[in-house]
Structures are given as C-alpha cells and as structure tokens.
Design a protein around this motif. Structure first.
Motif, short mmCIF file in Angstrom:
data_model
loop_
_atom_site.label_atom_id
_atom_site.label_comp_id
_atom_site.label_asym_id
_atom_site.label_seq_id
_atom_site.Cartn_x
_atom_site.Cartn_y
_atom_site.Cartn_z
N UNK A 214 0.66 -1.33 -0.01
CA UNK A 214 0.00 -0.05 0.05
C UNK A 214 0.86 1.51 0.14
N UNK A 215 2.14 1.13 0.38
CA UNK A 215 3.21 2.27 0.55
C UNK A 215 3.97 2.47 -0.87
N UNK A 216 4.30 3.96 -0.87
CA UNK A 216 5.37 4.07 -1.82
C UNK A 216 6.63 4.04 -1.25
N UNK A 217 7.82 4.37 -1.92
CA UNK A 217 9.21 4.23 -1.68
C UNK A 217 9.36 4.93 -0.46
N UNK A 218 8.75 6.15 -0.27
CA UNK A 218 9.00 7.05 0.75
C UNK A 218 8.16 6.79 2.05
N UNK A 219 7.62 5.66 2.03
CA UNK A 219 6.84 5.31 3.19
C UNK A 219 5.56 6.02 3.40
N UNK A 220 4.97 6.53 2.29
CA UNK A 220 3.79 7.31 2.39
C UNK A 220 2.90 6.30 1.50
N UNK A 221 1.48 6.58 1.85
CA UNK A 221 0.58 5.59 1.19
C UNK A 221 0.63 6.20 -0.30
N UNK A 222 0.22 4.98 -1.06
CA UNK A 222 -0.05 5.36 -2.66
C UNK A 222 -1.22 6.25 -2.89
N UNK A 223 -1.48 6.84 -3.88
CA UNK A 223 -2.46 7.78 -4.04
C UNK A 223 -3.94 6.81 -4.20
N UNK A 224 -4.85 7.49 -3.95
CA UNK A 224 -6.29 6.67 -3.93
C UNK A 224 -6.52 5.86 -5.17
N UNK A 225 -6.12 6.49 -6.36
CA UNK A 225 -6.62 6.12 -7.69
C UNK A 225 -5.89 4.88 -7.91
N UNK A 226 -4.56 4.68 -7.43
CA UNK A 226 -3.48 3.58 -7.63
C UNK A 226 -3.90 2.40 -6.74
N UNK A 227 -4.40 2.78 -5.45
CA UNK A 227 -4.99 1.70 -4.53
C UNK A 227 -6.33 1.13 -4.78
N UNK A 228 -7.13 1.93 -5.64
CA UNK A 228 -8.45 1.52 -6.07
C UNK A 228 -7.93 0.58 -7.31
N UNK A 229 -7.16 0.72 -8.24
CA UNK A 229 -6.72 -0.21 -9.28
C UNK A 229 -6.31 -1.43 -8.55
N UNK A 230 -5.54 -1.47 -7.67
CA UNK A 230 -4.67 -2.67 -7.43
C UNK A 230 -5.79 -3.47 -6.61
N UNK A 231 -6.40 -2.84 -5.54
CA UNK A 231 -7.55 -3.72 -4.81
C UNK A 231 -8.70 -4.34 -5.60
N UNK A 232 -9.10 -3.46 -6.64
CA UNK A 232 -9.92 -3.78 -7.62
C UNK A 232 -9.73 -5.09 -8.20
N UNK A 233 -8.40 -5.34 -8.57
CA UNK A 233 -8.14 -6.46 -9.24
C UNK A 233 -7.97 -7.71 -8.05
#
Length: 288
Positions: A214-233
């Motif tokens: 769920x995280x980017x390389x800097x330790x922050x969360x990925x943006x919502x649209x990217x999480x939506x796409x990944x969990x949607x799969x």
C-alpha cells in the motif's frame, strides 16, 4: 481546519504541523515491534511528537487473549468497548476531538488505532502519512516530555466498521460469499519462514495483499486511484471482503488503504491467522 471537515484517513506532516497546537487535537504515538514489546515505549521516551501520548499495542489497543470458554482469541484481540472508551478518555479524547495516530512503520500500528476509533463511531481520526520520519522531514521537532493524564468524555456511537469471527470464516469456506484477503508478507502467507505463530500457512481460498504494497518508496501511502486499481483486481465487492493478517493489526492497514481508495465496507477478522491456526480442526492451506 473546521471540524465540519475532519481528517478521516490520512493527514500530511505539513497539515499536522499547522494544527498540532490545537487544544482539541490529540496525537497518539503507536510505535511498536512485534518481536520486542518494549521497543515502542523506548522510542517514545527517546523522542516523540510534542504533546503526543503513547498508545501501547498490547495494553491499550488489544484485549484478553483467552475467551470465556478458554479458547485462544489470537495474539491481539480487540479490547472490550468499555476498556477502550476508558483508555480514550484518559488520553483526553472527546466526541469532537480530531485524533492523529502515527508510528515509524508506515502506519502498520497506527492503522489499528484508526480502525478502533471508527469501531466506536469516531470518524475524526487520521494516520500521519509517512509517520515520525515525515514529521521530522517537514521540520517538526521531537520532545521527551509526557503530557499529563486528561479527562475526555468520548462516548460510543454506531460503528463505522464491520467485523467477522472464526465461525463466519468457517461458514464461508463451504458457502463462499466473501473474499478473504491476508495482509501478511508473501512468504508467511505461503507457510514459509513463520517465526511468530506456531503454525505456518493461510486460510484456504484467501488472497494475499501484503500491507507494505500500500506504500510508496518514501513510506507514504500510494494515491487513492492507484490503490483503487490494485485492490479492484483482488476484490469485486468491498462489502463482501474480509481483511485479516497474523493478529488483526496489519489487516487494518489494508482497511485504511481501501478507505483511501474509496472502497468502503470491508470487514476485519480480528483473530486472524493466530486465532485460526490455534484450532487444528480448522482447514489450513500452504503455498501460493
């Protein structure tokens, strides 16, 4: 910031810096280490966000491990509601308090506190995106002073969360209506390198979504649209999804990611693998 528009998922370090002195905000340090229970408190004592209070995973954010019938409820069962409310009040939390939780592990433990507050209907709770490292990078200092105990008045409201138990999961194995998603590392999901629980493996039919994905390389969360796409799969209907992990902690990270993604309604299985594998009669699987 108006309390009409509270922070309900994430808050940036910059926004926390702007509001940290607000008397109606409570900041909670949730740092922890599963293999060294004293590490979180030691880190807090060495330096924490000013005015932050320490939230101990084992004592404050978990309940008794044994059920009334003597069965094992998992390594981090949910605290009883009255005990949780008493803890929150001791931290000075009121019904209209903005709560901010942070850790140094990408939100791994802070997300548990986020979920617990939502479980008693408190929506004004957010995880500090990037944790204490982001705070310091934004220019925030650390303190070794511990705030005095307070007297909050938060009360329970209708929950903003859902949860299921081991029986629900067992029924789902024979009549699959829910998608089970396991937040543990892929090797532990496969039943390899298990060093925390006595049995390796996973609940049959579960899918694997490592919470760190769920995280980017800097330790922050990925943006919502990217999480939506990944969990949607992984899941087609969030309301028919159950998040679990080893003990119901990192599963909350996936639940937070789902909320950020706008995918609402998934449930938590609090006992997770640690409870599930404690009964040898329950089906277990290994491999990918």
């Amino acid at each position: 910031m108006s309390q009409a528009h509270p922070y309900q998922t994430l808050i940036s370090a910059a926004n926390l810096l702007q509001n940290a002195q607000n008397p109606n905000w409570v900041i909670l340090d949730c740092r922890h280490d599963l293999v060294d229970a004293a590490a979180g408190r030691a880190a807090y004592d060495a330096g924490h966000i000013p005015e932050a209070r320490f939230a101990n995973l084992d004592r404050d954010l978990s309940g008794a491990k044994q059920a009334a019938d003597g069965s094992f409820k998992g390594r981090h069962p949910l605290p009883e509601k009255d005990a949780l409310l008493a803890t929150l009040r001791r931290w000075g939390i009121n019904d209209d308090t903005q709560v901010v939780a942070y850790d140094a592990q990408g939100g791994m433990y802070a997300a548990r506190l986020w979920w617990l507050l939502r479980s008693i209907g408190h929506s004004s709770v957010a995880v500090l995106d990037g944790g204490v490292a982001a705070w310091q990078a934004a220019g925030g200092g650390l303190s070794t002073a511990e705030p005095a105990p307070a007297a909050g008045n938060i009360g329970a409201k209708p929950p903003l969360t859902a949860s299921v138990n081991a029986h629900d999961i067992l029924v789902n194995l024979t009549n699959p209506r829910r998608t089970i998603v396991d937040a543990r590392a892929p090797d532990r999901f496969r039943g390899e390198n298990e060093t925390i629980d006595p049995v390796g493996g996973h609940i049959p039919g579960a899918k694997n979504r490592f919470f760190k994905d769920n995280l980017q390389a800097d330790g922050r969360f990925k943006p919502g649209h990217q999480l939506h796409e990944e969990f949607g799969a992984l899941i087609s209907e969030p309301q028919a999804a159950v998040m679990q992990c080893g003990s119901g902690v990192t599963a909350c990270h996936n639940l937070l990611a789902l909320e950020i993604a706008g995918l609402h309604g998934a449930a938590l299985y609090p006992g997770s693998w640690s409870e599930w594998c404690s009964d040898a009669t329950r089906p277990m699987a290994k491999g990918a």
